[in-house]
Design a protein around this motif. Structure first.
Motif, PDB file in Angstrom:
ATOM      1  N   VAL A  50      55.045   4.434  23.860  1.00 52.14           N
ATOM      2  CA  VAL A  50      54.486   3.693  24.736  1.00 52.14           C
ATOM      3  C   VAL A  50      52.451   4.258  24.095  1.00 52.14           C
ATOM      4  N   PHE A  51      52.518   5.349  24.188  1.00 46.69           N
ATOM      5  CA  PHE A  51      50.532   5.933  24.522  1.00 46.69           C
ATOM      6  C   PHE A  51      50.222   4.731  23.241  1.00 46.69           C
ATOM      7  N   ASP A  52      50.763   5.371  22.304  1.00 45.96           N
ATOM      8  CA  ASP A  52      50.382   4.277  21.114  1.00 45.96           C
ATOM      9  C   ASP A  52      50.220   3.159  21.134  1.00 45.96           C
ATOM     10  N   ALA A  53      50.886   2.118  21.617  1.00 42.10           N
ATOM     11  CA  ALA A  53      50.982   0.678  22.199  1.00 42.10           C
ATOM     12  C   ALA A  53      49.871   0.290  23.361  1.00 42.10           C
ATOM     13  N   PHE A  54      49.393   1.507  23.958  1.00 43.07           N
ATOM     14  CA  PHE A  54      48.310   1.846  24.855  1.00 43.07           C
ATOM     15  C   PHE A  54      46.909   1.899  23.561  1.00 43.07           C
ATOM     16  N   PHE A  55      47.427   3.021  23.136  1.00 43.94           N
ATOM     17  CA  PHE A  55      44.962   3.539  22.129  1.00 43.94           C
ATOM     18  C   PHE A  55      45.378   2.320  21.783  1.00 43.94           C
ATOM     19  N   ALA A  60      41.504  -2.495  20.513  1.00 45.43           N
ATOM     20  CA  ALA A  60      41.415  -3.381  20.253  1.00 45.43           C
ATOM     21  C   ALA A  60      40.904  -4.630  21.315  1.00 45.43           C
ATOM     22  N   SER A  61      40.862  -4.323  22.463  1.00 44.83           N
ATOM     23  CA  SER A  61      39.754  -5.007  23.787  1.00 44.83           C
ATOM     24  C   SER A  61      38.425  -4.381  23.041  1.00 44.83           C
ATOM     25  N   GLY A  62      37.925  -3.614  22.358  1.00 44.73           N
ATOM     26  CA  GLY A  62      36.604  -3.431  22.051  1.00 44.73           C
ATOM     27  C   GLY A  62      35.186  -3.030  23.476  1.00 44.73           C
ATOM     28  N   GLY A  63      36.624  -2.091  24.307  1.00 42.66           N
ATOM     29  CA  GLY A  63      35.296  -1.982  26.000  1.00 42.66           C
ATOM     30  C   GLY A  63      36.240  -0.489  25.579  1.00 42.66           C
ATOM     31  N   ALA A  64      36.967   0.237  25.080  1.00 44.64           N
ATOM     32  CA  ALA A  64      37.910   1.488  25.741  1.00 44.64           C
ATOM     33  C   ALA A  64      36.596   2.305  25.057  1.00 44.64           C
ATOM     34  N   LEU A  65      35.978   3.095  25.827  1.00 41.65           N
ATOM     35  CA  LEU A  65      35.342   4.750  25.971  1.00 41.65           C
ATOM     36  C   LEU A  65      35.972   5.859  26.025  1.00 41.65           C
ATOM     37  N   VAL A  66      35.782   7.271  25.185  1.00 42.27           N
ATOM     38  CA  VAL A  66      36.192   8.014  25.457  1.00 42.27           C
ATOM     39  C   VAL A  66      35.558   9.132  26.044  1.00 42.27           C
ATOM     40  N   ILE A  67      35.475  10.382  27.216  1.00 43.28           N
ATOM     41  CA  ILE A  67      35.479  10.280  28.214  1.00 43.28           C
ATOM     42  C   ILE A  67      35.745  12.791  27.477  1.00 43.28           C
ATOM     43  N   GLU A  68      34.005  12.960  27.731  1.00 42.04           N
ATOM     44  CA  GLU A  68      34.119  14.046  26.544  1.00 42.04           C
ATOM     45  C   GLU A  68      33.251  15.029  27.701  1.00 42.04           C
TER      46      GLU A  68
END
Length: 172
Positions: A50-55, A60-68
């Protein structure tokens, strides 16, 4: 002007940067905690498939950000810009999750402040879709100044149609 949906944003506590494929394992380490998803409509995102599909959808969205975490450099979660509606002059902020060690408000407030300050340069309104029963996220929205729109909308998550409410925050 088209919004920059993958900026690098730096605050006192966190840095947000574009998500990359090589972030998958670090983000899964955060997301694999079932308690993060306990009241979320997609309550099984802690499972690998489920996580892999979400990731993958985030990439693919072009808008995902990682929080560090700026103090340690550790990956502590993710968020996303998506659903830009030119006519309504708005964009959605969402898909946010952070490690439980960072819960309690101060990190989420900074993350959302950074994202709002950035995106309000491009659009008048940021919207947030929250599962109707997701009390934790609804309280967090109120804390950051979200205003509830009347009514509900249906959203399909993990194959289930669930009612969501929409909060909005307008450009100051």
């Amino acid at each position: 002007m088209e919004p920059d949906r993958q900026p690098i944003l730096t605050g006192e506590l966190v840095t947000l940067r574009p998500m990359r494929e090589d972030d998958r394992e670090a983000l899964f380490a955060v997301a694999s905690d079932p308690l993060i998803w306990e009241v979320h409509p997609a309550h099984d995102r802690w499972k690998r498939d489920v996580f892999d599909a979400f990731f993958d959808a985030g990439l693919a969205s072009g808008g995902a950000l990682v929080i560090e975490d700026r103090a340690t450099g550790a990956v502590i979660g993710s968020s996303r810009y998506d659903g830009h509606d030119h006519r309504a002059d708005e964009i959605e902020i969402g898909w946010t999750y952070i490690a439980r060690a960072y819960w309690g408000g101060v990190y989420n407030r900074e993350i959302k402040r950074l994202m709002l300050d950035h995106i309000h340069r491009f659009v008048r309104t940021a919207t947030f879709m929250v599962g109707e029963d997701n009390i934790r996220s609804r309280k967090a929205m109120v804390k950051i100044g979200g205003v509830l729109r009347p009514g509900t909308v249906e959203r399909t998550m993990a194959g289930e149609v669930t009612p969501h409410v929409i909060y909005e925050i307008h450009r100051p």
